[in-house]
Design a protein around this motif. Structure first.
Motif, PDB file in Angstrom:
ATOM      1  N   TRP A   6      29.352  55.330 -29.969  1.00  0.00           N
ATOM      2  CA  TRP A   6      28.768  54.114 -30.529  1.00  0.00           C
ATOM      3  C   TRP A   6      27.917  54.452 -31.752  1.00  0.00           C
ATOM      4  N   SER A   7      27.752  53.460 -32.599  1.00  0.00           N
ATOM      5  CA  SER A   7      26.788  53.511 -33.691  1.00  0.00           C
ATOM      6  C   SER A   7      25.811  52.358 -33.507  1.00  0.00           C
TER       7      SER A   7
ATOM      8  N   LYS B 232      44.913  59.936 -27.409  1.00  0.00           N
ATOM      9  CA  LYS B 232      43.748  60.509 -26.717  1.00  0.00           C
ATOM     10  C   LYS B 232      42.568  59.546 -26.767  1.00  0.00           C
ATOM     11  N   LYS B 233      42.365  58.917 -27.931  1.00  0.00           N
ATOM     12  CA  LYS B 233      41.269  57.963 -28.059  1.00  0.00           C
ATOM     13  C   LYS B 233      41.509  56.728 -27.198  1.00  0.00           C
TER      14      LYS B 233
ATOM     15  N   PRO C 241      36.792  46.891 -42.986  1.00  0.00           N
ATOM     16  CA  PRO C 241      36.791  45.549 -42.370  1.00  0.00           C
ATOM     17  C   PRO C 241      36.006  45.503 -41.062  1.00  0.00           C
ATOM     18  N   TRP C 242      36.127  46.551 -40.267  1.00  0.00           N
ATOM     19  CA  TRP C 242      35.399  46.622 -38.992  1.00  0.00           C
ATOM     20  C   TRP C 242      33.892  46.646 -39.228  1.00  0.00           C
ATOM     21  N   LYS C 243      33.441  47.459 -40.179  1.00  0.00           N
ATOM     22  CA  LYS C 243      32.010  47.533 -40.474  1.00  0.00           C
ATOM     23  C   LYS C 243      31.505  46.231 -41.084  1.00  0.00           C
ATOM     24  N   ALA C 244      32.264  45.671 -42.012  1.00  0.00           N
ATOM     25  CA  ALA C 244      31.841  44.434 -42.662  1.00  0.00           C
ATOM     26  C   ALA C 244      31.718  43.289 -41.663  1.00  0.00           C
TER      27      ALA C 244
ATOM     28  N   ASP D 262      36.720  50.342 -30.296  1.00  0.00           N
ATOM     29  CA  ASP D 262      37.378  49.429 -31.233  1.00  0.00           C
ATOM     30  C   ASP D 262      38.422  50.122 -32.094  1.00  0.00           C
ATOM     31  N   GLN D 263      38.247  51.421 -32.333  1.00  0.00           N
ATOM     32  CA  GLN D 263      39.186  52.158 -33.172  1.00  0.00           C
ATOM     33  C   GLN D 263      40.029  53.148 -32.369  1.00  0.00           C
ATOM     34  N   SER D 264      40.127  52.893 -31.076  1.00  0.00           N
ATOM     35  CA  SER D 264      40.857  53.815 -30.197  1.00  0.00           C
ATOM     36  C   SER D 264      42.363  53.777 -30.424  1.00  0.00           C
ATOM     37  N   HIS D 265      42.842  52.801 -31.185  1.00  0.00           N
ATOM     38  CA  HIS D 265      44.285  52.702 -31.437  1.00  0.00           C
ATOM     39  C   HIS D 265      44.803  53.836 -32.317  1.00  0.00           C
TER      40      HIS D 265
END
Length: 237
Positions: free
Chosen positions: A229-230, A203-204, A30-33, A196-199
């Motif tokens: 980042w990408s 540590k993230k 979902p994040w990528k889309a 965005d995916q640190s949850h």
């Protein structure tokens, strides 16, 4: 006589990649889309046909087929394991094929390669092959080549072993590769997966805050220094 070395693609057609990545990164779809949709909508691209090269379990192309219901969508994958998982997603405008998309003889309005190019043996040949199957192209490319990853020795052993990355890009080298392979860059932007995916872990979550602050002050320098980042790219042949 020397024994023949296995092809790198064997990692995906065998159980090797599946063992390290049993969900095939499906949870990130979902994040990528959302980022793919943003770059297409920002540039007023409304494809009538879409192919996803290296579609994995098909989660991304499924979302795209619903976002663009007027488009016929097809996911291509060489892994029998991922392909078997993708077939449950078939719909009226979505199909899946276990084959090399570039040998299918098919053409599309849009060709996507989402976190794929870092896995292929010859990225130049891969991009040139993309040009033959579509006019528009969306690529998502991890920017593994940053000072922090190189300094702590992550790039080669860990990215190669667990993720299957065999090429490591900065923004500059990624853009150069696409240009030198004959694609015209229309738009690009960073995607902040480490933030965005640190949850996912505490540590993230801690590491996300200094990244976020640094990025607002000096985005390019922050990406080159600490990573996380990408790059999302929209290009045309």
């Amino acid at each position: 006589m020397e024994s023949a070395q296995p092809e790198l693609s064997d990692k995906y057609t065998s159980d090797q990649y599946l063992a390290d990545n049993p969900d095939w990164h499906e949870e990130d779809a979902p994040w990528k889309a959302a980022h793919i949709t943003k770059i297409l909508d920002d540039n007023h691209v409304q494809p009538k046909s879409i192919c996803d090269v290296g579609c994995g379990t098909g989660a991304i192309i499924e979302i795209m087929s619903k976002r663009y219901p007027q488009a016929m969508a097809e996911g291509f994958e060489i892994s029998p394991h991922a392909h078997a998982m993708s077939t449950k997603r078939r719909s009226e405008n979505l199909s899946f094929t276990m084959a090399d998309a570039f040998e299918s003889g098919r053409t599309f309005d849009l060709c996507m390669a989402i976190d794929v190019i870092e896995h292929v043996e010859n990225p130049f040949a891969f991009v040139r092959a993309m040009k033959r199957v579509a006019q528009w192209h969306v690529l998502h490319i991890p920017l593994d080549m940053n000072a922090l990853s190189v300094g702590r020795g992550w790039v080669l052993p860990e990215a190669r072993r667990s993720l299957g990355h065999i090429h490591y890009f900065s923004r500059e080298s990624a853009i150069s590769l696409l240009n030198e392979s004959g694609l015209e860059i229309v738009d690009d932007f960073y995607t902040a997966w480490a933030i965005d995916q640190s949850h996912k872990t505490w540590k993230k979550r801690i590491a996300a805050w200094p990244r976020r602050i640094a990025f607002t002050m000096a985005p390019d320098a922050t990406v080159r220094l600490v990573g996380g980042w990408s790059l999302m790219v929209l290009a045309r042949a």
